[in-house]
Design a protein around this motif. Structure first.
Motif, PDB file in Angstrom:
ATOM      1  N   TYR A  11       0.835  -1.189   0.000  1.00 43.90           N
ATOM      2  CA  TYR A  11       0.000   0.000   0.000  1.00 43.90           C
ATOM      3  C   TYR A  11       0.877   1.249   0.000  1.00 43.90           C
ATOM      4  O   TYR A  11       1.957   1.262   0.591  1.00 43.90           O
ATOM      5  CB  TYR A  11      -0.913   0.016   1.223  1.00 43.90           C
ATOM      6  N   THR A  50      -3.956   2.668  -2.022  1.00 44.93           N
ATOM      7  CA  THR A  50      -3.513   3.278  -0.764  1.00 44.93           C
ATOM      8  C   THR A  50      -3.851   2.466   0.481  1.00 44.93           C
ATOM      9  O   THR A  50      -3.255   2.655   1.536  1.00 44.93           O
ATOM     10  CB  THR A  50      -4.141   4.675  -0.610  1.00 44.93           C
ATOM     11  N   LYS A  52      -6.643   2.820   1.995  1.00 49.32           N
ATOM     12  CA  LYS A  52      -7.434   3.753   2.811  1.00 49.32           C
ATOM     13  C   LYS A  52      -8.773   4.014   2.128  1.00 49.32           C
ATOM     14  O   LYS A  52      -8.818   4.109   0.908  1.00 49.32           O
ATOM     15  CB  LYS A  52      -6.679   5.070   2.989  1.00 49.32           C
ATOM     16  N   PRO A  53      -9.857   4.123   2.931  1.00 54.83           N
ATOM     17  CA  PRO A  53      -9.910   4.047   4.390  1.00 54.83           C
ATOM     18  C   PRO A  53      -9.548   2.654   4.911  1.00 54.83           C
ATOM     19  O   PRO A  53      -9.752   1.655   4.213  1.00 54.83           O
ATOM     20  CB  PRO A  53     -11.355   4.411   4.712  1.00 54.83           C
ATOM     21  N   LEU A  54      -9.013   2.589   6.118  1.00 60.28           N
ATOM     22  CA  LEU A  54      -8.468   1.353   6.668  1.00 60.28           C
ATOM     23  C   LEU A  54      -9.446   0.187   6.677  1.00 60.28           C
ATOM     24  O   LEU A  54      -9.027  -0.960   6.450  1.00 60.28           O
ATOM     25  CB  LEU A  54      -7.928   1.606   8.077  1.00 60.28           C
ATOM     26  N   ARG A  57      -9.273  -2.573   4.021  1.00 59.14           N
ATOM     27  CA  ARG A  57      -8.264  -3.634   4.023  1.00 59.14           C
ATOM     28  C   ARG A  57      -8.844  -4.983   4.438  1.00 59.14           C
ATOM     29  O   ARG A  57      -8.241  -6.025   4.196  1.00 59.14           O
ATOM     30  CB  ARG A  57      -7.107  -3.255   4.947  1.00 59.14           C
ATOM     31  N   SER A 246     -12.711   9.874   3.784  1.00 58.96           N
ATOM     32  CA  SER A 246     -13.130   8.920   4.803  1.00 58.96           C
ATOM     33  C   SER A 246     -14.105   9.561   5.780  1.00 58.96           C
ATOM     34  O   SER A 246     -15.097   8.943   6.185  1.00 58.96           O
ATOM     35  CB  SER A 246     -11.912   8.392   5.558  1.00 58.96           C
TER      36      SER A 246
END
Length: 324
Positions: A11, A50, A52-54, A57, A246
């Motif tokens: 990432y 990226t 993101k947002p977390l 993932r 986000s």
């Protein structure tokens, strides 16, 4: 045989992407091997890049990308088919959405479930067709399924000049709505050419001080607070949020959900899903001349990092294309 592809091993920024060689994929029973002629960049690609947002993932890989070759949109030619494929033949010109098929569009060849493909609109080039799948079906599903727009309703598209926004203006018009587009000064002519009935230049006009309210507000990267959008909705109006930061997304999920529970106005965070029937419908609308893709600029496969850098700025006029 080795083929070229963009690889994402961790990432980070667009600089983490690299052009490499991978083995040509082999289609399974229900899969189609497509020689990719073009792809395009969408907001989901940026999330996959990226991390993101977390919370994303959880789907894309906790520590590193689960799907090493990014890219969701494709337009190309069928090169081989699995033994149980019934809808396509070798040589068919197709377009499709790989977001539920393991991604992988930024490559010379890709395998995809046949349900993620449809025949390419006959009046579009591969480059033009690659602009359509994810952005157009996002707009279609939001406006038709979540917004339930019908003829005569008043629709506001906030962020109408980007990839999703340009399709949203045209699709809402195709459903008979009266469309107001919110854009910056340089994008006024574009949205007018797409059929917007009213255009608001947010650089020079604060439309939130106006008295007009709307049946549907489609916030493509919506930049206002939920309370502001609430004031601009009619009594049974709907706000749909797509993309954005986000914090904007969390606000729609938390505050918006609460407001939806206690009042008649609805606030909906929305994510598109691959749907073959919607690809077929978009083909029909495009061939009928009711919808057309808007293309900002194109990059080669090796130029994908630069394409992401441009896309990240958030000021593209329509779609950013990758030619392969």
């Amino acid at each position: 045989m080795k083929v070229k592809a963009i690889i994402s091993e961790r990432y980070g920024s667009p600089d983490t992407l690299k052009l490499s060689e991978v083995a040509t994929p082999t289609p399974k029973q229900n899969q189609v091997l497509v020689r990719v002629h073009a792809s395009s960049i969408n907001f989901g690609n940026l999330v996959l890049l990226t991390g993101k947002p977390l919370p994303a993932r959880l789907a894309f890989g906790l520590m590193k990308p689960k799907y090493p070759i990014p890219g969701g949109d494709i337009a190309g030619i069928v090169e081989a088919i699995g033994e149980k494929v019934t809808q396509f033949q070798v040589g068919d010109k197709v377009y499709g959405d790989l977001s539920r098929s393991g991604w992988g569009a930024f490559a010379e060849y890709v395998v995809v479930d046949e349900k993620g493909l449809a025949l390419k609109p006959s009046n579009l080039s591969f480059t033009e067709a690659a602009a359509v799948p994810m952005a157009a079906t996002t707009a279609l599903q939001a406006i038709r399924d979540k917004g339930r727009v019908s003829a005569g309703q008043e629709v506001l598209i906030h962020g109408a000049s980007g990839g999703v926004g340009t399709f949203a203006v045209q699709i809402a018009k195709a459903f008979g709505a009266e469309v107001t587009a919110v854009v910056s000064t340089r994008n006024i002519d574009i949205v007018r050419s797409l059929g917007a009935d009213h255009v608001i230049d947010y650089k020079n006009e604060d439309f939130f001080n106006h008295n007009q309210t709307f049946d549907l507000i489609f916030g493509v990267n919506g930049s206002q607070s939920i309370s502001t959008y609430k004031r601009k909705l009619k009594e049974n109006g709907v706000f749909i949020h797509v993309g954005g930061t986000s914090s904007q997304m969390y606000q729609t999920i938390t505050v918006g959900t609460l407001l939806s529970m206690i009042g008649k106005k609805k606030f909906i965070p929305f994510m598109q899903r691959t749907n073959q029937n919607d690809l077929v419908l978009m083909k029909k609308l495009i061939e009928e001349g009711k919808v057309k893709p808007v293309i900002d600029r194109s990059y080669s496969l090796s130029g994908v990092p630069k394409a992401f850098q441009y896309f990240e700025n958030g000021h593209s006029q329509g779609k950013v294309i990758i030619t392969i």
